[in-house]
Design an enzyme around this catalytic site. Structure first.
Site, PDB file in Angstrom:
ATOM      1  N   ASP A 187     -17.387   9.267  85.925  1.00 47.10           N
ATOM      2  CA  ASP A 187     -16.138   8.809  85.344  1.00 47.10           C
ATOM      3  C   ASP A 187     -15.076   9.909  85.468  1.00 47.10           C
ATOM      4  OD1 ASP A 187     -14.842   6.602  83.613  1.00 47.10           O
ATOM      5  OD2 ASP A 187     -14.581   8.358  82.334  1.00 47.10           O
ATOM      6  N   TYR A 207      -6.309   9.946  80.808  1.00 48.37           N
ATOM      7  CA  TYR A 207      -5.693   8.805  81.481  1.00 48.37           C
ATOM      8  C   TYR A 207      -4.218   9.065  81.778  1.00 48.37           C
ATOM      9  CZ  TYR A 207      -9.851   6.020  80.534  1.00 48.37           C
ATOM     10  OH  TYR A 207     -11.142   5.540  80.526  1.00 48.37           O
ATOM     11  N   HIS A 225     -21.102   0.489  83.935  1.00 44.93           N
ATOM     12  CA  HIS A 225     -20.382   1.735  84.218  1.00 44.93           C
ATOM     13  C   HIS A 225     -21.167   2.986  83.846  1.00 44.93           C
ATOM     14  CE1 HIS A 225     -17.159   4.639  84.486  1.00 44.93           C
ATOM     15  NE2 HIS A 225     -17.145   4.833  83.181  1.00 44.93           N
TER      16      HIS A 225
END
Length: 306
Positions: free
Chosen positions: A126, A229, A285
């Site tokens: 990730d 992010y 994920h």
């Protein structure tokens, strides 16, 4: 007598108001919790085992504990090191530095602290995978082999909801709103997100959930997580500026069947001289936690290959 009653009341109020002692996640047997000064920050990491250096970089919303179950079997082959990335867990929380170039420099500093100029096998999932990818492009002399798990290179993410992108990208990038709307609801939000990204399955242990919620619900923790992010546009521009660079070390990509799958491999085909792809069948994920035995097997086999 009255004074004693007042004193007892005050002590009760203080006991109620005082924050409880931070609960430390259980370390794997034989592991040690350590700190290092790297790239201007104090970084926490967990270490165990002997042999060539293997560095494990966690994703969002996780900490070093993402790798807790994998560390003992990996430690049979490697010196295994799992840090808390900048701003997360016990590592220093800064206002800036959540772009993946800076994170890669943090990791480079940790490798040099532990291994001098010798390269390490670097594994990233990730957001940790994005930092590992940038490290492989910018400091290939420190990366003997590179493993990227269910992530996409900066600039290749699908953040457009109208075209199948995941909605949380825009929510996390927005200034202040995600903090306002998740304050006091960190457990509910993080557990819902982890369930969503694992394809509707509850794949985290209670101890893992407690660890992650405690780390991100602490003051400034959610902001640090959202800042990973918020840096994505800067990350995309930086990676675009490296368009002439390639990953010169062997690369293993792993995608969850119900998540990134083979998209990571396709995104890297033109940037790697030696790339292998594996699909974690049945996984969402969170491949390391959903399929720990599979992940360990792939890492060990890949790292041992000539």
């Amino acid at each position: 007598m009255l004074g004693r009653v007042i004193l007892l009341c005050l002590l009760s109020l203080l006991a109620f108001a005082a924050p409880s002692a931070a609960r430390a996640a259980s370390l794997p047997d034989g592991a040690e919790s350590k700190f290092a000064e790297v790239n201007g920050i104090r970084m926490h990491y967990v270490q165990m085992g002997e042999g060539p250096l293997l560095v494990l970089l966690h994703g969002w919303p996780q900490t070093w504990y993402e790798w807790a179950e994998l560390m003992p079997p990996l430690a049979e082959h490697f010196t295994v090191v799992a840090p808390d990335l900048r701003g997360v867990g016990k590592s220093e929380r800064t206002e800036k530095g959540y772009d993946k170039e800076t994170l890669s420099k943090d990791v480079a500093g940790l490798i040099k602290h532990l291994n001098g100029d010798e390269p390490a096998v670097v594994v990233g999932h990730d957001m940790g995978g994005k930092a590992a990818f940038v490290l492989g492009l910018t400091q290939p002399d420190l990366v003997r082999k590179l493993v990227l798990i269910d992530c996409m290179p900066p600039g290749s993410e699908n953040m457009d909801v109208a075209r199948g992108g995941l909605w949380h990208y825009g929510f996390h990038i927005a200034k202040d709103f995600p903090e306002m709307l998740t304050e006091g609801r960190e457990r509910e939000y993080l557990t819902a997100m982890m369930k969503l990204l694992s394809g509707g399955k509850e794949v985290m242990t209670d101890e893992a959930v407690d660890e992650y919620v405690e780390a991100y619900a602490s003051p400034g923790g959610m902001t640090a997580g959202f800042n990973y992010y918020r840096a994505l546009f800067e990350d995309a521009d930086f990676v675009a500026s490296l368009s002439g660079k390639r990953l010169t070390m062997p690369v293993l990509t792993m995608g969850g069947e119900h998540a990134v799958a083979g998209h990571l491999y396709k995104a890297l085909e033109g940037r790697s001289d030696d790339i292998t792809n594996k699909i974690a069948e049945g996984s969402g994920h969170y491949v390391p936690e959903e399929m720990p035995a599979f992940t360990v097997e792939q890492i060990v086999d890949f790292a041992a290959a000539p």
